[in-house]
Design a protein around this motif. Sequence first.
Motif, PDB file in Angstrom:
ATOM      1  N   ASP A  91      32.939  34.266  38.115  1.00 13.23           N
ATOM      2  CA  ASP A  91      32.284  33.279  37.252  1.00 13.23           C
ATOM      3  C   ASP A  91      33.299  32.758  36.236  1.00 13.23           C
ATOM      4  O   ASP A  91      34.471  33.156  36.230  1.00 13.23           O
ATOM      5  CB  ASP A  91      31.051  33.877  36.556  1.00 13.23           C
ATOM      6  N   LEU A  92      32.829  31.863  35.368  1.00 11.02           N
ATOM      7  CA  LEU A  92      33.721  31.198  34.423  1.00 11.02           C
ATOM      8  C   LEU A  92      34.419  32.188  33.500  1.00 11.02           C
ATOM      9  O   LEU A  92      35.640  32.128  33.315  1.00 11.02           O
ATOM     10  CB  LEU A  92      32.938  30.185  33.584  1.00 11.02           C
ATOM     11  N   ASP A  93      33.673  33.095  32.911  1.00 13.59           N
ATOM     12  CA  ASP A  93      34.281  34.023  31.959  1.00 13.59           C
ATOM     13  C   ASP A  93      35.261  34.967  32.633  1.00 13.59           C
ATOM     14  O   ASP A  93      36.293  35.315  32.060  1.00 13.59           O
ATOM     15  CB  ASP A  93      33.188  34.791  31.216  1.00 13.59           C
ATOM     16  N   ASP A  94      34.955  35.361  33.866  1.00 17.13           N
ATOM     17  CA  ASP A  94      35.918  36.153  34.640  1.00 17.13           C
ATOM     18  C   ASP A  94      37.200  35.356  34.889  1.00 17.13           C
ATOM     19  O   ASP A  94      38.312  35.893  34.805  1.00 17.13           O
ATOM     20  CB  ASP A  94      35.312  36.553  35.987  1.00 17.13           C
ATOM     21  N   ALA A  95      37.042  34.078  35.214  1.00 19.51           N
ATOM     22  CA  ALA A  95      38.201  33.232  35.496  1.00 19.51           C
ATOM     23  C   ALA A  95      39.079  33.062  34.259  1.00 19.51           C
ATOM     24  O   ALA A  95      40.314  33.134  34.338  1.00 19.51           O
ATOM     25  CB  ALA A  95      37.745  31.867  36.013  1.00 19.51           C
ATOM     26  N   LEU A  96      38.464  32.838  33.111  1.00 15.17           N
ATOM     27  CA  LEU A  96      39.229  32.683  31.874  1.00 15.17           C
ATOM     28  C   LEU A  96      39.953  33.978  31.522  1.00 15.17           C
ATOM     29  O   LEU A  96      41.107  33.956  31.085  1.00 15.17           O
ATOM     30  CB  LEU A  96      38.302  32.262  30.735  1.00 15.17           C
ATOM     31  N   ASN A  97      39.283  35.109  31.720  1.00 17.45           N
ATOM     32  CA  ASN A  97      39.900  36.395  31.457  1.00 17.45           C
ATOM     33  C   ASN A  97      41.063  36.647  32.415  1.00 17.45           C
ATOM     34  O   ASN A  97      42.142  37.116  32.014  1.00 17.45           O
ATOM     35  CB  ASN A  97      38.859  37.508  31.592  1.00 17.45           C
ATOM     36  N   PHE A  98      40.864  36.323  33.690  1.00 16.26           N
ATOM     37  CA  PHE A  98      41.915  36.464  34.705  1.00 16.26           C
ATOM     38  C   PHE A  98      43.144  35.659  34.304  1.00 16.26           C
ATOM     39  O   PHE A  98      44.271  36.171  34.316  1.00 16.26           O
ATOM     40  CB  PHE A  98      41.363  35.984  36.053  1.00 16.26           C
ATOM     41  N   LEU A  99      42.938  34.395  33.945  1.00 17.79           N
ATOM     42  CA  LEU A  99      44.066  33.525  33.604  1.00 17.79           C
ATOM     43  C   LEU A  99      44.787  34.017  32.357  1.00 17.79           C
ATOM     44  O   LEU A  99      46.026  34.025  32.304  1.00 17.79           O
ATOM     45  CB  LEU A  99      43.578  32.092  33.404  1.00 17.79           C
ATOM     46  N   LEU A 100      44.032  34.428  31.358  1.00 17.82           N
ATOM     47  CA  LEU A 100      44.656  34.877  30.120  1.00 17.82           C
ATOM     48  C   LEU A 100      45.535  36.096  30.362  1.00 17.82           C
ATOM     49  O   LEU A 100      46.646  36.197  29.827  1.00 17.82           O
ATOM     50  CB  LEU A 100      43.569  35.195  29.081  1.00 17.82           C
ATOM     51  N   ILE A 101      45.061  37.013  31.185  1.00 15.64           N
ATOM     52  CA  ILE A 101      45.869  38.188  31.530  1.00 15.64           C
ATOM     53  C   ILE A 101      47.122  37.764  32.292  1.00 15.64           C
ATOM     54  O   ILE A 101      48.240  38.221  32.003  1.00 15.64           O
ATOM     55  CB  ILE A 101      45.043  39.191  32.360  1.00 15.64           C
ATOM     56  N   MET A 102      46.950  36.879  33.256  1.00 12.40           N
ATOM     57  CA  MET A 102      48.077  36.462  34.087  1.00 12.40           C
ATOM     58  C   MET A 102      49.140  35.727  33.272  1.00 12.40           C
ATOM     59  O   MET A 102      50.349  35.921  33.489  1.00 12.40           O
ATOM     60  CB  MET A 102      47.588  35.581  35.233  1.00 12.40           C
ATOM     61  N   TYR A 103      48.711  34.896  32.323  1.00 14.54           N
ATOM     62  CA  TYR A 103      49.672  34.155  31.514  1.00 14.54           C
ATOM     63  C   TYR A 103      50.656  35.088  30.803  1.00 14.54           C
ATOM     64  O   TYR A 103      51.830  34.752  30.631  1.00 14.54           O
ATOM     65  CB  TYR A 103      48.952  33.313  30.460  1.00 14.54           C
ATOM     66  N   THR A 104      50.182  36.244  30.382  1.00 14.31           N
ATOM     67  CA  THR A 104      51.056  37.159  29.647  1.00 14.31           C
ATOM     68  C   THR A 104      52.138  37.765  30.531  1.00 14.31           C
ATOM     69  O   THR A 104      53.089  38.362  30.022  1.00 14.31           O
ATOM     70  CB  THR A 104      50.245  38.305  29.007  1.00 14.31           C
TER      71      THR A 104
END
Length: 333
Positions: A91-104
Motif C-alpha cells: 500500500d501507499l504507506d508501505d511504499a513510502l517507507n520502502f523508498l525512504l529506507i532505500m534512499y539511505t
Amino acid sequence: MNTTELQAKAREIIADPTLSFHLRRHYLAYLAESVLPYPTISEACAQALDKQIICDLFEGNAPYRARYILPDYTKALAQGSEFLELEPPADLDDALNFLLIMYTQVPSITGFPVYLGDLDALLLPFIDGISADHLYRSLRRFWIALDRILPDAFVHTNIGPTDNLVARTILQLERELQQVVPNVTLKVDPDLTPDDLIEDAVETVFVNGKPHFVNHPLMTRDLGERYGVVSCYNSLKVGGGSHTLVRLNLKEVALQHQGDLGTFLTDTLPVYAELTAELIEARIRFLVEDAGFFDHDFLATEGLIDIENFSAMYGIYGLAECEIGRASCRERV
C-alpha cells in the motif's frame, strides 16, 4: 601528506563546531581516501590536474562509488530487496517507507542519493481507493522526512509529464513547507502536460524557487523514455548514472598557450581535451576494475542498476575567461 599533517587535519575536522556528525564522518572518509595513490595516469595528466587545468571536482583519489546513481525504483518496488530485507510494498504507506529506507542506502559523491525517482509515477499504483486527505497526510510526513534525513540540495525528484493527484499534492506541499530538499523537476510535454498543471508549477516556483522544467520530448529523443533529471539538473538514464565528472578549465588552458587563435584550437586545446578524457577513463577503470563497485553493490546485484546504462560527464568551464586569458597570451607574445 605526512602522518603529522594527516593527524592535524583529522583533529581539525573532528573539532570543527560548524560540522554535523554526518559531515565530520564524510570529511574524515575523504581525508583517509586522500592518502591513497591516484589512479594511474600519465605525468602530463597529473601535472594538468595539479595545476587545476583539469578539475576532478574533489571526487577523491580512489573512486569507490559512482558519482551519480539512478536506481530503478519501479523494479525495486515490484520485487522488493533481499539486501534491505524488504518485501514488495502492498500500500501507499508501505511504499513510502520502502523508498525512504532505500534512499539511505544509495551512494553518491555527496553521500546522499541524487535521484529519488519519478515520484508521482512510482506512487500512482498505490493510491487507488485512498482519499486525497490520506495522500496529503502521508506525503507530508514523507516530505518532511526527506528534508531532515537527506539534507543536501543535490537530492532530486521528478514529476510529470502527465497530470495526476500525486504531482498536484507534491506541488501543494512544496508551497506549504518551502523546504530545500528535495529539488524537483517537472517533465513537460505539450501533448501530455495540461496548461493548468504548468500554471500550478509556475505559482509554486514563485513561492519556493522550484520545480524546474524540462522538455520531455527533447530528453526522450536523446535518452529514451527512462531518464531522470538529477543533482544540479543533469539528465541521465534510469538504472544507470554517471561514473564520474571531470571538467576542463578553459581559462587555464588559454593561459598555457603561446601563439594565435589558430594554434590554440589546433594544438593546445586538443592536448588538454585529450588529457581530460584520459583522467575520466582512469577514474572509471579504477571504479569498475579495482574497487569492483558493480560486482558487489546491492543495486547492481539486484538488477537495479546496470553498467551499460552508465556514462561519464565531460565538463568545461571558464569559457568567458578563456578569451581574457587568450588576450593575455597575445600580449606576452
